[in-house]
Design a protein around this motif. Structure first.
Motif, PDB file in Angstrom:
ATOM      1  N   TRP A 137       0.836  -1.192   0.000  1.00 47.58           N
ATOM      2  CA  TRP A 137       0.000   0.000   0.000  1.00 47.58           C
ATOM      3  C   TRP A 137       0.873   1.246   0.000  1.00 47.58           C
ATOM      4  O   TRP A 137       1.930   1.284   0.649  1.00 47.58           O
ATOM      5  CB  TRP A 137      -0.890  -0.038   1.243  1.00 47.58           C
ATOM      6  N   VAL A 138       0.441   2.267  -0.723  1.00 51.00           N
ATOM      7  CA  VAL A 138       1.115   3.565  -0.752  1.00 51.00           C
ATOM      8  C   VAL A 138       0.189   4.601  -0.130  1.00 51.00           C
ATOM      9  O   VAL A 138      -0.972   4.749  -0.558  1.00 51.00           O
ATOM     10  CB  VAL A 138       1.479   3.979  -2.197  1.00 51.00           C
ATOM     11  N   HIS A 139       0.678   5.306   0.879  1.00 50.79           N
ATOM     12  CA  HIS A 139      -0.116   6.350   1.524  1.00 50.79           C
ATOM     13  C   HIS A 139      -0.400   7.439   0.484  1.00 50.79           C
ATOM     14  O   HIS A 139       0.519   7.991  -0.118  1.00 50.79           O
ATOM     15  CB  HIS A 139       0.668   6.934   2.697  1.00 50.79           C
ATOM     16  N   PRO A 140      -1.674   7.790   0.268  1.00 49.44           N
ATOM     17  CA  PRO A 140      -2.001   8.739  -0.808  1.00 49.44           C
ATOM     18  C   PRO A 140      -1.427  10.135  -0.603  1.00 49.44           C
ATOM     19  O   PRO A 140      -1.286  10.883  -1.575  1.00 49.44           O
ATOM     20  CB  PRO A 140      -3.533   8.758  -0.814  1.00 49.44           C
ATOM     21  N   ARG A 141      -1.073  10.505   0.622  1.00 51.90           N
ATOM     22  CA  ARG A 141      -0.512  11.835   0.862  1.00 51.90           C
ATOM     23  C   ARG A 141       1.018  11.833   0.870  1.00 51.90           C
ATOM     24  O   ARG A 141       1.624  12.888   1.047  1.00 51.90           O
ATOM     25  CB  ARG A 141      -1.020  12.383   2.202  1.00 51.90           C
ATOM     26  N   HIS A 142       1.623  10.688   0.707  1.00 52.19           N
ATOM     27  CA  HIS A 142       3.086  10.599   0.783  1.00 52.19           C
ATOM     28  C   HIS A 142       3.636   9.823  -0.406  1.00 52.19           C
ATOM     29  O   HIS A 142       4.436   8.911  -0.258  1.00 52.19           O
ATOM     30  CB  HIS A 142       3.500   9.934   2.101  1.00 52.19           C
ATOM     31  N   ARG A 143       3.212  10.216  -1.596  1.00 50.27           N
ATOM     32  CA  ARG A 143       3.618   9.488  -2.793  1.00 50.27           C
ATOM     33  C   ARG A 143       4.997   9.897  -3.286  1.00 50.27           C
ATOM     34  O   ARG A 143       5.599   9.203  -4.101  1.00 50.27           O
ATOM     35  CB  ARG A 143       2.577   9.672  -3.893  1.00 50.27           C
ATOM     36  N   MET A 144       5.502  11.031  -2.794  1.00 49.94           N
ATOM     37  CA  MET A 144       6.862  11.446  -3.130  1.00 49.94           C
ATOM     38  C   MET A 144       7.298  12.505  -2.109  1.00 49.94           C
ATOM     39  O   MET A 144       6.473  13.014  -1.345  1.00 49.94           O
ATOM     40  CB  MET A 144       6.938  12.005  -4.551  1.00 49.94           C
ATOM     41  N   PRO A 145       8.596  12.815  -2.045  1.00 46.33           N
ATOM     42  CA  PRO A 145       9.049  13.849  -1.110  1.00 46.33           C
ATOM     43  C   PRO A 145       8.267  15.152  -1.282  1.00 46.33           C
ATOM     44  O   PRO A 145       7.896  15.540  -2.391  1.00 46.33           O
ATOM     45  CB  PRO A 145      10.527  14.016  -1.495  1.00 46.33           C
ATOM     46  N   ARG A 146       8.014  15.836  -0.161  1.00 48.24           N
ATOM     47  CA  ARG A 146       7.059  16.940  -0.139  1.00 48.24           C
ATOM     48  C   ARG A 146       7.504  18.163  -0.934  1.00 48.24           C
ATOM     49  O   ARG A 146       6.680  19.013  -1.277  1.00 48.24           O
ATOM     50  CB  ARG A 146       6.790  17.340   1.321  1.00 48.24           C
ATOM     51  N   TYR A 147       8.773  18.291  -1.227  1.00 47.57           N
ATOM     52  CA  TYR A 147       9.285  19.431  -1.988  1.00 47.57           C
ATOM     53  C   TYR A 147       8.819  19.366  -3.445  1.00 47.57           C
ATOM     54  O   TYR A 147       8.851  20.369  -4.151  1.00 47.57           O
ATOM     55  CB  TYR A 147      10.813  19.433  -1.925  1.00 47.57           C
ATOM     56  N   TYR A 148       8.349  18.204  -3.900  1.00 47.52           N
ATOM     57  CA  TYR A 148       8.090  17.966  -5.321  1.00 47.52           C
ATOM     58  C   TYR A 148       6.628  17.650  -5.596  1.00 47.52           C
ATOM     59  O   TYR A 148       5.876  17.264  -4.708  1.00 47.52           O
ATOM     60  CB  TYR A 148       8.962  16.808  -5.823  1.00 47.52           C
ATOM     61  N   THR A 149       6.273  17.808  -6.867  1.00 45.92           N
ATOM     62  CA  THR A 149       5.003  17.329  -7.392  1.00 45.92           C
ATOM     63  C   THR A 149       5.313  16.271  -8.452  1.00 45.92           C
ATOM     64  O   THR A 149       6.481  16.068  -8.818  1.00 45.92           O
ATOM     65  CB  THR A 149       4.199  18.468  -8.044  1.00 45.92           C
ATOM     66  N   ALA A 150       4.265  15.642  -8.954  1.00 46.02           N
ATOM     67  CA  ALA A 150       4.479  14.644 -10.003  1.00 46.02           C
ATOM     68  C   ALA A 150       5.165  15.261 -11.219  1.00 46.02           C
ATOM     69  O   ALA A 150       5.959  14.612 -11.909  1.00 46.02           O
ATOM     70  CB  ALA A 150       3.151  14.012 -10.398  1.00 46.02           C
ATOM     71  N   GLY A 151       4.889  16.550 -11.467  1.00 43.92           N
ATOM     72  CA  GLY A 151       5.474  17.213 -12.624  1.00 43.92           C
ATOM     73  C   GLY A 151       6.901  17.685 -12.430  1.00 43.92           C
ATOM     74  O   GLY A 151       7.609  17.919 -13.413  1.00 43.92           O
TER      75      GLY A 151
END
Length: 209
Positions: free
Chosen positions: A77-91
């Motif tokens: 499972w991947v936590h939906p609010r922690h999909r990547m480091p907070r400094y970044y977006t998917a883009g």
């Protein structure tokens, strides 16, 4: 065998690390601590409101919970609010692929290669370490800007389990998985307590494999 959760929407996520530390206080006021277990994640997930009509979301989830527990399956499972480091977006995420574990100098530090130079990581960002059929989910415990693509130290919390990891593991910063078991018969179905769609909550506990 690991399976995926059949739901993606949650009204509550309460999974946090259990440190496995006992404390006692002597008559003189001395506080003594001892470890009873390696740290592990534990808590409660609560679905969004589920319907008992139409496609019958409620019956589907309850049957899935029973089947997963009965077959002793693990859930990735991947936590939906922690999909990547907070400094970044998917883009703006600059990495392609995962980093590699080079060394584990102590239970609170890992050394990685393959990180992008200048990558910004913050305390509270998450990562997972994947080695064979083992997944370990942890927080980064100190802010850092990556300065080495071949040997970058990262501090973690809580500490790693003893004697589990060796070099040559993948370290995942984008969509870091947690592997857990569902605590048997921990779910609560509130359908009989209210009219209309309502959530189902269930307990989880990290399982490394």
């Amino acid at each position: 065998m690991a399976v995926d959760l059949p739901i993606t929407g949650f009204s509550g996520i309460g999974a946090l690390p259990v440190l496995g530390i006992n404390t006692q206080r002597s008559e003189g006021g001395l506080v003594i601590t001892s470890r009873r277990a390696d740290p592990y994640w534990s808590g409660r997930l609560t679905s969004g409101p589920l319907s008992s009509s139409g496609d019958n979301e409620r019956a589907s989830l309850i049957a899935w919970l029973y089947n997963t527990v009965e077959l002793n399956l693990r859930v990735d499972w991947v936590h939906p609010r922690h999909r990547m480091p907070r400094y970044y977006t998917a883009g703006t995420w600059p990495m392609v692929g995962n980093a590699s574990l080079v060394d584990v100098p102590d239970l609170r530090t890992i050394v990685l290669s393959g990180l992008t130079n200048g990558l910004v990581l913050q305390r509270g960002d998450r990562l997972s370490i994947m080695q064979g059929d083992i997944i370990i989910h942890r927080w980064i415990s100190a802010d850092l800007v990556v300065s080495s693509t071949i040997s970058q130290s990262i501090a973690l919390t809580p500490r790693l389990p003893i004697g589990v990891l060796a070099p040559a593991a993948a370290v995942v910063l984008e969509d870091p998985k947690m592997r857990f078991m569902i605590v048997p018969e921990s779910w609560r179905d509130s359908a009989g307590e209210s009219y209309g769609p309502s959530p189902i909550a269930f307990e989880i506990q990290e399982a490394l494999r």
